[in-house]
Motif scaffolding. Structure first.
Motif, PDB file in Angstrom:
ATOM      1  N   LEU A  52      -5.450   8.158  11.379  1.00  0.00           N
ATOM      2  CA  LEU A  52      -4.001   8.292  11.354  1.00  0.00           C
ATOM      3  C   LEU A  52      -3.309   6.944  11.160  1.00  0.00           C
ATOM      4  O   LEU A  52      -2.294   6.850  10.457  1.00  0.00           O
ATOM      5  N   LEU A  53      -3.857   5.888  11.760  1.00  0.00           N
ATOM      6  CA  LEU A  53      -3.307   4.549  11.559  1.00  0.00           C
ATOM      7  C   LEU A  53      -3.501   4.108  10.110  1.00  0.00           C
ATOM      8  O   LEU A  53      -2.603   3.529   9.498  1.00  0.00           O
ATOM      9  N   GLY A  54      -4.662   4.425   9.548  1.00  0.00           N
ATOM     10  CA  GLY A  54      -4.994   4.011   8.192  1.00  0.00           C
ATOM     11  C   GLY A  54      -4.187   4.692   7.104  1.00  0.00           C
ATOM     12  O   GLY A  54      -4.081   4.172   5.995  1.00  0.00           O
ATOM     13  N   ILE A  55      -3.607   5.863   7.409  1.00  0.00           N
ATOM     14  CA  ILE A  55      -2.770   6.539   6.408  1.00  0.00           C
ATOM     15  C   ILE A  55      -1.296   6.508   6.826  1.00  0.00           C
ATOM     16  O   ILE A  55      -0.473   7.242   6.272  1.00  0.00           O
ATOM     17  N   GLY A  56      -0.981   5.660   7.785  1.00  0.00           N
ATOM     18  CA  GLY A  56       0.410   5.429   8.150  1.00  0.00           C
ATOM     19  C   GLY A  56       1.086   6.546   8.908  1.00  0.00           C
ATOM     20  O   GLY A  56       2.319   6.623   8.929  1.00  0.00           O
ATOM     21  N   LYS A  57       0.302   7.421   9.572  1.00  0.00           N
ATOM     22  CA  LYS A  57       0.885   8.553  10.279  1.00  0.00           C
ATOM     23  C   LYS A  57       1.236   8.219  11.731  1.00  0.00           C
ATOM     24  O   LYS A  57       1.976   8.974  12.379  1.00  0.00           O
ATOM     25  N   ARG A 111      -4.012  -4.096 -16.983  1.00  0.00           N
ATOM     26  CA  ARG A 111      -3.273  -3.763 -15.768  1.00  0.00           C
ATOM     27  C   ARG A 111      -4.258  -3.881 -14.606  1.00  0.00           C
ATOM     28  O   ARG A 111      -5.306  -3.214 -14.588  1.00  0.00           O
ATOM     29  N   VAL A 112      -3.952  -4.724 -13.634  1.00  0.00           N
ATOM     30  CA  VAL A 112      -4.862  -4.989 -12.517  1.00  0.00           C
ATOM     31  C   VAL A 112      -4.131  -4.707 -11.207  1.00  0.00           C
ATOM     32  O   VAL A 112      -3.104  -5.333 -10.907  1.00  0.00           O
ATOM     33  N   VAL A 113      -4.660  -3.753 -10.445  1.00  0.00           N
ATOM     34  CA  VAL A 113      -4.005  -3.342  -9.202  1.00  0.00           C
ATOM     35  C   VAL A 113      -4.987  -3.388  -8.032  1.00  0.00           C
ATOM     36  O   VAL A 113      -6.203  -3.406  -8.220  1.00  0.00           O
ATOM     37  N   CYS A 114      -4.429  -3.389  -6.850  1.00  0.00           N
ATOM     38  CA  CYS A 114      -5.229  -3.322  -5.627  1.00  0.00           C
ATOM     39  C   CYS A 114      -5.168  -1.903  -5.091  1.00  0.00           C
ATOM     40  O   CYS A 114      -4.088  -1.323  -4.974  1.00  0.00           O
ATOM     41  N   GLY A 115      -6.334  -1.325  -4.779  1.00  0.00           N
ATOM     42  CA  GLY A 115      -6.418  -0.010  -4.155  1.00  0.00           C
ATOM     43  C   GLY A 115      -7.179  -0.159  -2.861  1.00  0.00           C
ATOM     44  O   GLY A 115      -8.405  -0.303  -2.870  1.00  0.00           O
ATOM     45  N   THR A 116      -6.476  -0.162  -1.729  1.00  0.00           N
ATOM     46  CA  THR A 116      -7.092  -0.570  -0.472  1.00  0.00           C
ATOM     47  C   THR A 116      -6.818   0.397   0.669  1.00  0.00           C
ATOM     48  O   THR A 116      -5.719   0.940   0.786  1.00  0.00           O
ATOM     49  N   ASN A 117      -7.825   0.615   1.492  1.00  0.00           N
ATOM     50  CA  ASN A 117      -7.619   1.267   2.781  1.00  0.00           C
ATOM     51  C   ASN A 117      -7.233   0.176   3.772  1.00  0.00           C
ATOM     52  O   ASN A 117      -8.018  -0.755   4.012  1.00  0.00           O
ATOM     53  N   ASN A 142      -2.061   3.050   3.930  1.00  0.00           N
ATOM     54  CA  ASN A 142      -1.022   3.233   4.944  1.00  0.00           C
ATOM     55  C   ASN A 142       0.362   3.420   4.337  1.00  0.00           C
ATOM     56  O   ASN A 142       1.290   3.835   5.030  1.00  0.00           O
ATOM     57  N   LYS A 143       0.493   3.142   3.030  1.00  0.00           N
ATOM     58  CA  LYS A 143       1.772   3.319   2.347  1.00  0.00           C
ATOM     59  C   LYS A 143       1.822   4.629   1.541  1.00  0.00           C
ATOM     60  O   LYS A 143       2.864   5.279   1.472  1.00  0.00           O
ATOM     61  N   ILE A 144       0.681   4.996   0.926  1.00  0.00           N
ATOM     62  CA  ILE A 144       0.686   6.214   0.103  1.00  0.00           C
ATOM     63  C   ILE A 144       0.199   7.443   0.870  1.00  0.00           C
ATOM     64  O   ILE A 144       0.264   8.567   0.372  1.00  0.00           O
ATOM     65  N   GLY A 145      -0.295   7.229   2.083  1.00  0.00           N
ATOM     66  CA  GLY A 145      -0.683   8.348   2.938  1.00  0.00           C
ATOM     67  C   GLY A 145      -1.990   9.019   2.569  1.00  0.00           C
ATOM     68  O   GLY A 145      -2.256  10.139   2.996  1.00  0.00           O
ATOM     69  N   ILE A 146      -2.819   8.324   1.793  1.00  0.00           N
ATOM     70  CA  ILE A 146      -4.120   8.859   1.361  1.00  0.00           C
ATOM     71  C   ILE A 146      -5.130   7.718   1.459  1.00  0.00           C
ATOM     72  O   ILE A 146      -4.833   6.589   1.067  1.00  0.00           O
ATOM     73  N   LYS A 155      -6.604   9.523  -8.018  1.00  0.00           N
ATOM     74  CA  LYS A 155      -5.750  10.347  -8.871  1.00  0.00           C
ATOM     75  C   LYS A 155      -4.293   9.906  -8.758  1.00  0.00           C
ATOM     76  O   LYS A 155      -3.561   9.874  -9.756  1.00  0.00           O
ATOM     77  N   THR A 156      -3.871   9.555  -7.557  1.00  0.00           N
ATOM     78  CA  THR A 156      -2.498   9.094  -7.340  1.00  0.00           C
ATOM     79  C   THR A 156      -2.243   7.784  -8.071  1.00  0.00           C
ATOM     80  O   THR A 156      -1.199   7.608  -8.714  1.00  0.00           O
ATOM     81  N   ILE A 157      -3.202   6.867  -7.986  1.00  0.00           N
ATOM     82  CA  ILE A 157      -3.045   5.579  -8.667  1.00  0.00           C
ATOM     83  C   ILE A 157      -3.002   5.772 -10.179  1.00  0.00           C
ATOM     84  O   ILE A 157      -2.132   5.211 -10.862  1.00  0.00           O
ATOM     85  N   MET A 158      -3.921   6.565 -10.704  1.00  0.00           N
ATOM     86  CA  MET A 158      -3.953   6.777 -12.160  1.00  0.00           C
ATOM     87  C   MET A 158      -2.698   7.491 -12.644  1.00  0.00           C
ATOM     88  O   MET A 158      -2.170   7.168 -13.721  1.00  0.00           O
TER      89      MET A 158
END
Length: 203
Positions: A52-57, A111-117, A142-146, A155-158
């Motif tokens: 829950l902490l990791g997905i910002g809940k 395009r270079v992005v960070c995808g992080t838990n 924690n920002k995108i909730g996934i 899928k959300t990032i793409m």
């Protein structure tokens, strides 16, 4: 092309088992997460405070309040947590070879992005240090909730970036995340070194 980099263990050193937080708490890392990930809280509610902490809940304050309650009820000889230990003991170091790879890819107009838990405590630390400024965009659990390895993370990032799986490259130090991304058709390479990632991506 779209390149997605994990943060901890790839761009910076990780919050590992040798972190002094566990010594301070007098808990081994597996026991700490056993307490956090209990299927049911003492009051019968069904939740995993680590997830829950990791997905910002839940907030950091709510996390440590519940942690204190659990260790008290369970009878652990652990000091009461009165400050955010995740923030207090978080001192990551940059992996310079990875930083150079990111800079090279951006210089080539990829395009270079960070995808992080991550969690809010670590998000704030990385932001203050300027670590996310290495990227065109950051997608944090924690920002995108996934959180990874949920396929919806990629899928959300793409979707946000406008790329298909065959146009997307991903690296992470965790094998389960690599396997989940690869199952979507993403060019996924497990991180050991920046040079190994270059070879895996055919750069």
């Amino acid at each position: 092309m779209l390149y997605i980099f994990d943060m901890g263990g790839v761009v910076t050193t990780n919050f590992g088992a040798d972190n002094p937080m566990y010594k301070y708490l007098r808990l081994e890392r597996p026991k700490f997460f056993e307490i956090c990930q209990k299927e049911k809280a003492v009051d019968g509610s069904d939740y995993n405070i680590d997830l829950l902490l990791g997905i910002g809940k839940i907030t950091v304050e709510e996390f440590w309040c519940e942690f204190n309650r659990r260790i008290k009820v369970l009878g652990f000889d652990v000091p009461e947590v009165k400050t955010d230990l995740y923030r207090l003991f978080f001192h990551p170091e940059l992996k310079l070879e990875t930083v150079e790879l990111i800079k090279e890819l951006r210089a080539q107009n990829h395009r270079v992005v960070c995808g992080t838990n991550t969690i809010q405590s670590h998000w704030e630390n990385h932001t203050e240090r300027g670590d996310y400024a290495l990227f065109d965009q950051t997608y944090a659990s924690n920002k995108i909730g996934i959180a990874k390895p949920d396929p919806e993370f990629w899928k959300t990032i793409m979707m946000a970036e406008g790329y298909e799986p065959d146009q997307t490259y991903f690296t992470d130090d965790r094998l389960d995340n690599i396997q989940a991304a690869a199952a979507l058709g993403i060019h996924a390479v497990q991180f050991t070194t920046a040079e190994a990632v270059r070879k895996g991506w055919g750069l």
